[in-house]
Design a protein around this motif. Structure first.
Motif, PDB file in Angstrom:
ATOM      1  N   GLY A  11       0.821  -1.214   0.000  1.00 35.79           N
ATOM      2  CA  GLY A  11       0.000   0.000   0.000  1.00 35.79           C
ATOM      3  C   GLY A  11       0.847   1.253   0.000  1.00 35.79           C
ATOM      4  O   GLY A  11       0.541   2.237  -0.693  1.00 35.79           O
ATOM      5  N   ASP A  12       1.934   1.237   0.760  1.00 35.25           N
ATOM      6  CA  ASP A  12       2.859   2.380   0.783  1.00 35.25           C
ATOM      7  C   ASP A  12       3.477   2.607  -0.600  1.00 35.25           C
ATOM      8  O   ASP A  12       3.705   3.756  -1.010  1.00 35.25           O
ATOM      9  N   ALA A  13       3.754   1.512  -1.312  1.00 34.32           N
ATOM     10  CA  ALA A  13       4.328   1.642  -2.661  1.00 34.32           C
ATOM     11  C   ALA A  13       3.335   2.325  -3.604  1.00 34.32           C
ATOM     12  O   ALA A  13       3.720   3.191  -4.412  1.00 34.32           O
ATOM     13  N   VAL A  14       2.058   1.966  -3.488  1.00 33.15           N
ATOM     14  CA  VAL A  14       1.020   2.617  -4.304  1.00 33.15           C
ATOM     15  C   VAL A  14       0.936   4.101  -3.950  1.00 33.15           C
ATOM     16  O   VAL A  14       0.870   4.971  -4.825  1.00 33.15           O
ATOM     17  N   ALA A  15       0.944   4.404  -2.642  1.00 32.56           N
ATOM     18  CA  ALA A  15       0.875   5.794  -2.186  1.00 32.56           C
ATOM     19  C   ALA A  15       2.051   6.602  -2.727  1.00 32.56           C
ATOM     20  O   ALA A  15       1.886   7.722  -3.229  1.00 32.56           O
ATOM     21  N   SER A  16       3.243   6.018  -2.640  1.00 26.63           N
ATOM     22  CA  SER A  16       4.447   6.707  -3.103  1.00 26.63           C
ATOM     23  C   SER A  16       4.372   6.979  -4.604  1.00 26.63           C
ATOM     24  O   SER A  16       4.689   8.080  -5.069  1.00 26.63           O
ATOM     25  N   TRP A  17       3.946   5.985  -5.376  1.00 29.07           N
ATOM     26  CA  TRP A  17       3.836   6.146  -6.834  1.00 29.07           C
ATOM     27  C   TRP A  17       2.855   7.265  -7.178  1.00 29.07           C
ATOM     28  O   TRP A  17       3.146   8.124  -8.035  1.00 29.07           O
ATOM     29  N   LEU A  18       1.703   7.278  -6.516  1.00 31.54           N
ATOM     30  CA  LEU A  18       0.706   8.320  -6.789  1.00 31.54           C
ATOM     31  C   LEU A  18       1.272   9.705  -6.484  1.00 31.54           C
ATOM     32  O   LEU A  18       1.081  10.651  -7.260  1.00 31.54           O
ATOM     33  N   GLN A  19       2.000   9.809  -5.384  1.00 32.39           N
ATOM     34  CA  GLN A  19       2.598  11.102  -5.036  1.00 32.39           C
ATOM     35  C   GLN A  19       3.660  11.510  -6.053  1.00 32.39           C
ATOM     36  O   GLN A  19       3.765  12.684  -6.422  1.00 32.39           O
ATOM     37  N   GLN A  20       4.420  10.529  -6.541  1.00 34.92           N
ATOM     38  CA  GLN A  20       5.427  10.830  -7.578  1.00 34.92           C
ATOM     39  C   GLN A  20       4.773  11.306  -8.875  1.00 34.92           C
ATOM     40  O   GLN A  20       5.374  12.052  -9.651  1.00 34.92           O
ATOM     41  N   GLN A  21       3.514  10.860  -9.104  1.00 36.34           N
ATOM     42  CA  GLN A  21       2.775  11.280 -10.307  1.00 36.34           C
ATOM     43  C   GLN A  21       2.093  12.635 -10.120  1.00 36.34           C
ATOM     44  O   GLN A  21       1.393  13.111 -11.016  1.00 36.34           O
TER      45      GLN A  21
END
Length: 574
Positions: free
Chosen positions: A75-85
């Motif tokens: 879940g943290d990986a998804v959150a991080s990716w969204l923030q990077q986008q």
């Protein structure tokens, strides 16, 4: 989110006056109200689960489990990716998935990134998908590859930053490859599609894992979901559910249910209701996260044979469903080989549970169906039966802690117990309002701040609530009210009937007449025999004037019968 409507009235947790009749019927261990100070955010619930239950199973799909620690990491990986986008706090992210392992991970990731989840029914047509994504102004879409062709068709009309394509076997390790092969080449469930700028979910996980997500100051007054109403009664509207609304409902469910759980900590909830539906989302996913339980994800509950096989090889303690699902399971081959010995309770909502179905289920599983009631706008649970009932009650039970209900006449007058009127609700679980529709929010709210459900109900002397029908489904025959639920209940008691749906159609003499659509269990059943059976159980004006036999009934993919579709079919043919 500056477009978010504010609550039409304060929805505090205290219920007054304190002499509400249902309190006298509460189980001894259940409080009258939850503590307002204890209502936090859904992010608090997720984080606490990963800290308190890291090694417990959080979800199971196709026989593979992931722990709360793994859920948190992915879940943290998804959150991080969204923030990077470039996702900003309050931006909308659409999830168009059935119950696959990626769903709870993406849900967790979007909320932890500070986003607002827009749940999308994967069976939507391109037109319906376009409407919802445009209305919600979603920036990102996570979609199962099985529905990629729908997205491709809608894409020219969409303003999405990015589409992420999920496979059913994602997060299942080596087993995932087999699940994907079966889906694509055996079941042929994936139509060809082309989404040039899309990204596979695996790439999102690997890119996101390189950097920890930033902590976002999410508060309980931020929007967690735009939960679109099913549209069964008209245009679909987005109910703005704040973190506080859904978190409060999780606490209300916990206060109502936990006293009956005993000492065991390893609860497993059969999660056949889709998680994009508010009932499945709160009662199966978020509630199980709160208590450190496991969601047994059923990706395709319409595959009853496959569903029964899963139940045969799984250990489970809790179950949720709707009337049509329990009915289908009760009549499925192999259901009696399922081990129900650890089942603590089976809950139902979403539509009226029929007594014949409840009796059959009790006989097979050893547990009665515990019926509850709620709506998208109430996060969803408003009322529930006590969990210690021995037999099906035919009511929706009692208002949950911190929930107040009234039954009102059309002019807003509060009616005494026993009288029929519109059920109105106040409580911390009631939405902030409809997304970008202040007029609809005002229309759905009484002057003293109660949400108008659109359901006709009566309040029993002991505080139980009984739903009679939807206001919009009521049939007026020569000035007499006919409630489709009542007629359907009689029809399905006939041994030759599997399912029934009743609607009213225009009639020059009576204004409206009762028309029944019936799925037969006995192929030799004829309309005259069924009409005679109805006459023995219903007064004359309630007896269906017309009976039409069908192979199936139109339903939402939660299993709720769509009476409106039947009405539209008739209108189209005339």
């Amino acid at each position: 989110m500056n477009a978010t409507p504010q609550p039409a009235a304060s929805m505090g947790t205290a219920v007054s006056p304190s002499d509400r009749p249902w309190f006298k019927s509460y189980p001894a261990q259940v409080p009258q109200a939850i503590d307002d100070a204890s209502i936090g955010t859904l992010n608090d619930i997720f984080t606490r689960a990963t800290v308190d239950f890291p090694d417990r199973a959080a979800a199971e799909s196709f026989g593979k489990r992931i722990t709360y620690a793994e859920l948190g990491h992915s879940g943290d990986a998804v959150a991080s990716w969204l923030q990077q986008q470039g996702l900003r706090k309050g931006d909308r992210v659409a999830i168009m998935l059935p119950n696959v392992m990626a769903y709870p991970v993406i849900l967790y990731g979007v909320l932890m990134a500070g986003g607002t989840v827009v749940n999308v029914n994967p069976l939507y047509t391109p037109r319906e998908l376009t409407y919802q994504l445009e209305d919600s102004e979603a920036r990102f879409l996570f979609v199962l590859e099985n529905f990629g062709a729908t997205v491709e068709e809608a894409l020219p009309d969409l303003r999405l930053d990015r589409v992420v394509v999920v496979k059913p076997g994602d997060l299942l390790g080596a087993k995932g490859a087999i699940v994907n092969l079966v889906s694509r080449y055996v079941k042929k469930a994936v139509k060809p599609f082309s989404l040039p700028k899309s990204l596979p979910f695996k790439a999102v996980l690997s890119e996101g894992a390189r950097k920890r997500p930033e902590r976002v100051p999410v508060t309980r007054d931020d929007a967690a979901f735009l939960q679109y109403t099913g549209g069964t009664t008209g245009i679909s509207k987005g109910a703005v559910l704040l973190h506080r609304n859904v978190a409060a409902n999780v606490l209300q469910c916990e206060a109502w249910m936990r006293p009956f759980f005993g000492e065991r900590q390893d609860h497993v909830m059969v999660t056949a209701l889709p998680l994009y539906h508010i009932f499945g989302l709160t009662v199966c996913s978020l509630f199980m996260t709160k208590i450190g339980g496991c969601q047994l994800l059923i990706a395709n509950p319409r595959d009853i044979a496959g569903f029964v096989k899963t139940l045969q090889r799984s250990r489970f303690t809790l179950m949720s469903g709707v009337n049509t699902l329990y009915n289908a399971l009760a009549h499925a081959p192999g259901i009696r080989e399922v081990d129900f010995s650890q089942l603590v309770f089976a809950v139902a909502g979403g539509m009226a549970t029929q007594e014949t179905v409840a009796k059959k289920w009790r006989e097979i599983s050893g547990q009665p169906i515990v019926e509850g009631y709620g709506l998208s706008e109430t996060s969803p649970v408003v009322c529930a039966n006590r969990l210690d009932i021995e037999e099906f009650t035919g009511t929706i039970g009692y208002p949950l802690p911190s929930t107040d209900v009234t039954v009102r006449a059309s002019d807003g007058t509060i009616l005494p117990p026993g009288e029929r009127g519109e059920l109105c609700v106040k409580g911390p679980q009631v939405m902030a309002g409809y997304w970008k529709r202040p007029d609809e929010t005002a229309r759905a709210t009484t002057q003293d701040g109660y949400f108008r459900t659109g359901d006709i109900a009566t309040l029993l002397p002991d505080g139980q609530v009984k739903i009679v029908d939807r206001m919009k489904d009521m049939i007026l025959v020569s000035g007499f009210n006919v409630y489709p639920n009542e007629v359907e209940e009689v029809l399905v008691k006939h041994p030759g009937v599997m399912e029934a749906a009743v609607i009213g159609l225009p009639d020059e003499q009576a204004g409206e007449v009762v028309v029944a659509y019936v799925v037969r269990k006995d192929p030799n059943l004829d309309p005259d025999e069924l009409r005679h059976f109805c006459r023995e159980n219903l007064t004359g004006y309630k007896v269906p004037r017309r009976i039409e036999f069908r192979e199936t009934l139109p339903k939402t993919n939660v299993g709720k019968v769509l009476r409106r579709v039947l009405k539209d079919e008739v209108a189209t043919h005339h």
